[in-house]
Scaffold this active site. Sequence first.
Site: not given
Ligand code: NAD
Length: 253
Positions: A12, A19, A62-63, A93, A153, A160, A191
């Site tokens: 990701g 993250i 691509d998951v 989403a 959300y 989640k 992010t």
């Molecule tokens: P981010 O947008 O940097 O990362 C999300 C990643 O998911 C991206 O690289 C995107 O390309 C990838 N993605 C989306 N669809 C996809 C698919 N079909 N196949 C493969 N990859 C795909 O954002 P982030 O905030 O770093 O998110 C990383 C994780 O952390 C997520 O699970 C998010 O829900 C979780 N999270 C984020 C926060 C926050 O506030 N940012 C808080 C808690 C949890």
Amino acid sequence: MILKNKRGIVLGLANAHSISWACGEAINNLGGEVIFSYLDDRFLKWVAPLADKINAKYFPLDVSKDSSIDEFFKSVGNIWDSIDFMVHAVAFAKTTDLDGRFIDTSRDGFSIALDISTYSLVATSKRAANLMKSGGSIVTLTYYGSEKVVPNYNVMGVAKSALEASTRYLAADLGPDNIRVNAISAGPINTLSARGITGFSKILHHVAIKAPLRRNVNASEVGNAAAFLVSDLSTGITGETIYVDCGYNIMGV
Ligand code: NAD
């Protein structure tokens, strides 16, 4: 160097705010080796220079497609015959489902969010476990909106919840193979994905006032927790959701 001789995958990576980048960097700082996944070519201009910084390889994934998951793990398997960890930091989403009322979620929107954000952990854990020949550690990323209602959300909160339940079921399945599965419940971080949630900056502001540490968590603190969970310092921990949120979740009024 507690992660010397450990190698694994971090799924990701989108850009320097991801993250997943903080996780990869923290793991690398402690001596671990990483291969990243990125969604598609649109992200390469950010992904390539970041990965190069820590000498990490990167492959598309691509998951939502089993063929892409298989291809990704084949590429990893061509480089390493075994891995020690996987960090799953993937979620999606439709932006229309991260605004307004949850009750308006469409069948399609529900299915996409749960498929990409939740089922992907199951599908990738299965392939990763095949490569974890001497045990391993899987870490996913969740958020407090799984257990309490956070405005806008919506369907991601449901995804989640299912992700945290999947973490426990996977931990029970994989424990006998000495593979641990845990979730980090991170506080809000600015992010690319987070910016898709309507009113996200209000959430950041609210948390900074209410959390015991009186601030928001930063991505490197989440990365350090992921490094701990993939290390041998956490060998007794599995099936847990661990909060890295400046303590926000413990507060009532
Ligand atoms: P981010 O947008 O940097 O990362 C999300 C990643 O998911 C991206 O690289 C995107 O390309 C990838 N993605 C989306 N669809 C996809 C698919 N079909 N196949 C493969 N990859 C795909 O954002 P982030 O905030 O770093 O998110 C990383 C994780 O952390 C997520 O699970 C998010 O829900 C979780 N999270 C984020 C926060 C926050 O506030 N940012 C808080 C808690 C949890």
